[in-house]
Enzyme design. Structure first.
Site, PDB file in Angstrom:
ATOM      1  N   ASP A 279       0.531   5.308  -0.123  1.00  7.14           N
ATOM      2  CA  ASP A 279      -0.246   6.181  -0.346  1.00  7.14           C
ATOM      3  C   ASP A 279       0.447   7.702  -0.637  1.00  7.14           C
ATOM      4  OD1 ASP A 279      -2.519   8.084   0.103  1.00  7.14           O
ATOM      5  OD2 ASP A 279      -3.138   7.072   1.851  1.00  7.14           O
TER       6      ASP A 279
ATOM      7  N   ASP B  15       3.013   1.078   3.724  1.00 10.73           N
ATOM      8  CA  ASP B  15       2.237   0.969   4.810  1.00 10.73           C
ATOM      9  C   ASP B  15       2.520  -0.554   5.093  1.00 10.73           C
ATOM     10  OD1 ASP B  15       0.671   0.778   7.110  1.00 10.73           O
ATOM     11  OD2 ASP B  15      -1.040   1.887   6.073  1.00 10.73           O
TER      12      ASP B  15
ATOM     13  N   ASP C  21       0.693  -1.288   0.174  1.00  9.33           N
ATOM     14  CA  ASP C  21       0.116   0.021   0.132  1.00  9.33           C
ATOM     15  C   ASP C  21       1.038   1.177   0.048  1.00  9.33           C
ATOM     16  OD1 ASP C  21      -1.816   1.975   0.497  1.00  9.33           O
ATOM     17  OD2 ASP C  21      -2.431   1.252   2.270  1.00  9.33           O
TER      18      ASP C  21
END
Lengths: 444, 325
Positions: free
Chosen positions: B96, B274, B94
């Site tokens: 972001d 993450d 992940d």
């Protein structure tokens, strides 16, 4: 002589030796061949207490050797020279298999006894390889890798189980297009044109070389030993256990208990890691934040995984990382008074400080806490259940950063350590030096 | 775009624009094994443990509820309604855009620049996953504010958290590579070889990641272990890295401070992804094809990762028809 069973007791050759020579009825009988081999081992201390006279004795000595070698500063190789005499191979393989059966039927898979047996095998493999001639050693390692199906073109994932349990680091491997590179030929084929100022051959020796291959061999055999124990355990419920295997299991338990009691006291006091009351002022930031309550994501992990292991080791066995494990809560807290009156209350207090309080919506987490202390899936610690699960060692800083990054607010003491327990030791020692801890708090 | 969607806009999206054809096959093929979760009012995914027998029932639900956000589990369960009978779980990275520890823009949330940098980062990650580790069946999803790499490689979907975190460290460059090596011809002799002198395997991955970091520094970052003076010098001498002259770069930084820099940037590399998401075996992730209502962007599977432009391919129709657009 085919030496593979000397290193890999689970090879086909080894199984053949066991099926042709093993007799459980003779486990504790005087074995002429064994004693003769030991007497002919160079530099062997021949005092009777150091000479195993039966296969059962030899099995116990294998365990003794590992604990002594790991813990005893005055360990003498001459007490165990026979373990490194290749002629012991036949007896040693049988002893290994009897030991595996005894451990599998007597102990849980995550018990310290099982762990210790598996670790002892890995250690014995590396020490034995170390004592072979270079060519013999390389041939042996290559043959065993082949037997383990780790050959040219093998995907790195063939090693996934030993990477998963962190016995081998992925970042130390050479992997190209998913294939693990272990031979010099493969290394040169893949990377020959990448090196300009260094000889690719030398780079192979440093980056891969024999050390890495031996590490893989030892770890894979340890993994296979664990799987072998699991298999025996599954089957043992359908068959009658031989009385000599039961006796061997009891002997293993007694030996490990005696040895570890001796060394757990020694190591608990090593390197200034002293057992004593919990000093909250010395908690590292991540633990301090957890005790004050975790409000958002990661609440369960913070209490069950991080705090439970930290508090229990900080209170009972702060020297765990100096001693490489192998200890149970009851080795230190014999009647579980400290666990019930000091450790669990602190964990439960932190659980209550969470938003929402942990046990309000997830009461089953109490059982998980007990299981992480090594007492199985029960709602309170009970000596009868100890060993059903593993006493979890404290999470490393690296793991905390991945799992619970919001709790890691590193301070200056965190900089040179890689586990919160070490940070606790530093802070606690400073408080002692500065006279900020009262005398009665220092004592157990 | 980059502003929240109204309930009317969400309804319009799910009635007029959403199609099960936009849900990737790796979800649809085993939809009965997936747990779904929904956020109906923007307070988080409180409506969980939902299951669907097929795309039609999912469609009915989405049209009726027009949720603020829709999620689907990375895990495949025998009983997804109770999250029991875990069989496997996608392996996820992940990234972001708003949480990138080093980014060139000055925006508060996300903008074209940081989204583009997030795409560059995920492309680098995917290249390493494929070329080094030979990992297959990789899907890239634009999540609305960043990217999810969703992996269904047969070895990785059954991997435990230990293996997942090891792969994460390798691909991200989150660990300073080993630099001390024993001399095979002399037991007491060791070599010290820095990562940039080893142009293969993990040291090479680390070198590429660190180079990216250094070349994207703005100078106002707060990086654990790298003090302002060191940060300033890293920027001052980074020109050497355009020619991969690491020797001169290191000489100007100094050996001790170089080690500080290595450690600091390894942490930066870890925080670029993450990590909690990667090692979680039961997480729910934004459903590809659904609407990210906070920013009014579609969560879509990226077909061409080199040329993907979220501002062209992930903007719902209603955004173009807003009065202020």
């Amino acid at each position: 002589m085919n030496l593979i069973p000397y290193i890999n007791p689970l090879s086909d050759e080894s199984l053949k030796i066991v099926s042709q020579n093993s007799n459980l009825n003779e486990t504790f009988e005087y074995n002429n061949g064994l004693v003769d081999t030991i007497n002919r081992s160079s530099n062997q201390n021949l005092e009777s207490s150091h000479v195993p006279i039966s296969i059962g004795d030899l099995a116990i000595k294998r365990i003794n050797w590992y604990i002594e070698r790991k813990n005893n500063k005055n360990y003498k190789l001459s007490d165990y020279s026979y373990l490194f005499n290749k002629d012991i191979l036949k007896f040693d393989v049988i002893a290994f298999h009897m030991l595996a059966q005894a451990v599998a039927t007597k102990f849980n898979i995550s018990s310290r006894e099982t762990k210790l047996f598996i670790e002892s095998e890995g250690s014995l493999i590396l020490d034995r390889l170390n004592r072979l001639l270079t060519n013999e050693r390389q041939d042996m390692v290559d043959s065993i890798l082949k037997q383990l199906s780790i050959t040219q073109g093998s995907r790195w994932t063939i090693l996934k189980d030993i990477i998963d349990n962190r016995n081998l680091s992925l970042t130390n491997l050479c992997i190209n297009n998913g294939e693990i590179i272990l031979s010099k030929e493969d290394f040169l084929n893949a990377y020959n044109d990448k090196f300009h100022n260094r000889r690719p051959e030398s780079m192979y020796d440093m980056l891969v070389g024999e050390n890495l291959k031996e590490q893989i061999v030892s770890n894979m055999i340890m993994l296979n030993t664990e799987n072998y124990i699991k298999m025996i355990k599954e089957k043992s419920s359908f068959v009658n256990i031989h009385s000599n295997i039961e006796k061997l299991g009891s002997d293993v338990e007694k030996t490990i208990s005696e040895e570890m009691t001796k060394y757990s006291t020694f190591y608990a006091n090593a390197n200034n890691f002293k057992i004593g009351k919990l000093i909250r002022e010395a908690f590292p930031p991540c633990i301090y934040n957890t005790v004050n309550g975790v409000s958002s994501g990661g609440r369960n992990d913070a209490i069950v995984l991080l705090l439970t292991s930290f508090v229990s080791y900080a209170r009972l066995y702060p020297g765990i990382f100096a001693s490489e494990g192998g200890v149970k809560v009851s080795d230190i807290d014999k009647n579980l008074v400290i666990t019930e009156n000091e450790i669990l209350p602190l964990i439960y207090e932190a659980a209550d400080n969470c938003t929402p309080p942990l046990f309000e919506d997830q009461p089953q987490e109490k059982i998980n806490i007990i299981s992480k202390l090594g007492f199985g899936m029960h709602d309170s610690p009970d000596l009868n259940h100890e060993g059903e699960t593993k006493w979890y060692t404290p999470m490393s800083c690296e793991k905390i950063k991945m799992h619970l990054p919001q709790l890691c607010k590193a301070d200056k003491d965190c900089k040179k350590i890689n586990n919160p327990l070490s940070c606790y030791g530093i802070k606690k020692n400073r408080l002692i030096r500065e006279g900020k801890i009262k005398e009665e708090e220092k004592k157990n | 775009m980059f502003g929240p969607s109204s309930l009317q806009e969400r309804r319009r999206y799910y009635r007029e624009e959403w199609s099960p054809n936009n849900v990737p096959n790796f979800i649809l093929d085993e939809i009965i094994k997936k747990e779904f979760g929904f956020d109906h009012n923007g307070t988080g995914p409180n409506d969980r443990y939902k299951t669907f027998k097929g795309p039609k029932s999912l469609r009915r639900f989405l049209r009726a509820k027009a949720p603020f956000a829709a999620y689907v589990s990375v895990a495949y369960y025998q009983e997804p309604r109770r999250r029991e009978g875990w069989e496997k779980a996608e392996y996820v990275f992940d990234v972001d855009a708003k949480d990138l520890p080093i980014r060139s823009c000055n925006c508060d949330g996300v903008c074209e620049i940081c989204l583009s940098e997030a795409l560059e980062i995920v492309n680098n990650l995917i290249d390493t996953l494929k070329s080094d580790l030979g990992i297959k069946n990789i899907h890239l999803i634009y999540s609305g504010r960043g990217y999810h790499i969703r992996i269904l490689d047969p070895d990785m979907v059954v991997a435990g958290t230990g293996l997942r975190s090891e792969v994460l460290k390798y691909v991200a460059g989150a660990e300073v590579p080993k630099s001390k090596f024993s001399n095979p011809n002399s037991i007491n002799n060791t070599y010290d070889i820095p990562h940039f002198m080893i142009p293969i395997a993990y040291p090479n991955v680390f070198t590429q990641r660190v180079k990216y970091d250094i070349l994207h520094l703005k100078g106002n970052e707060e990086i654990d272990g790298i003090n302002p003076k060191l940060l300033k010098d890293v920027i001052k001498y980074r020109g050497y890295l355009n020619n991969d002259d690491w020797g001169s770069f290191k000489a100007n930084i100094g050996p001790r401070r170089y080690k500080d820099m290595e450690r600091g940037l390894a942490k930066v590399n870890l925080s670029t992804i993450d990590a909690k998401v990667s090692i979680d075996l039961k997480r729910i992730l934004r459903l590809p094809s659904s609407l990210h209502s906070k920013v009014s962007m579609k969560c879509v599977e990226v077909k061409n990762r080199e040329n993907f432009d979220p501002l062209k391919e992930a903007v719902p129709k209603f955004v173009y028809e807003r009065k202020d657009s």
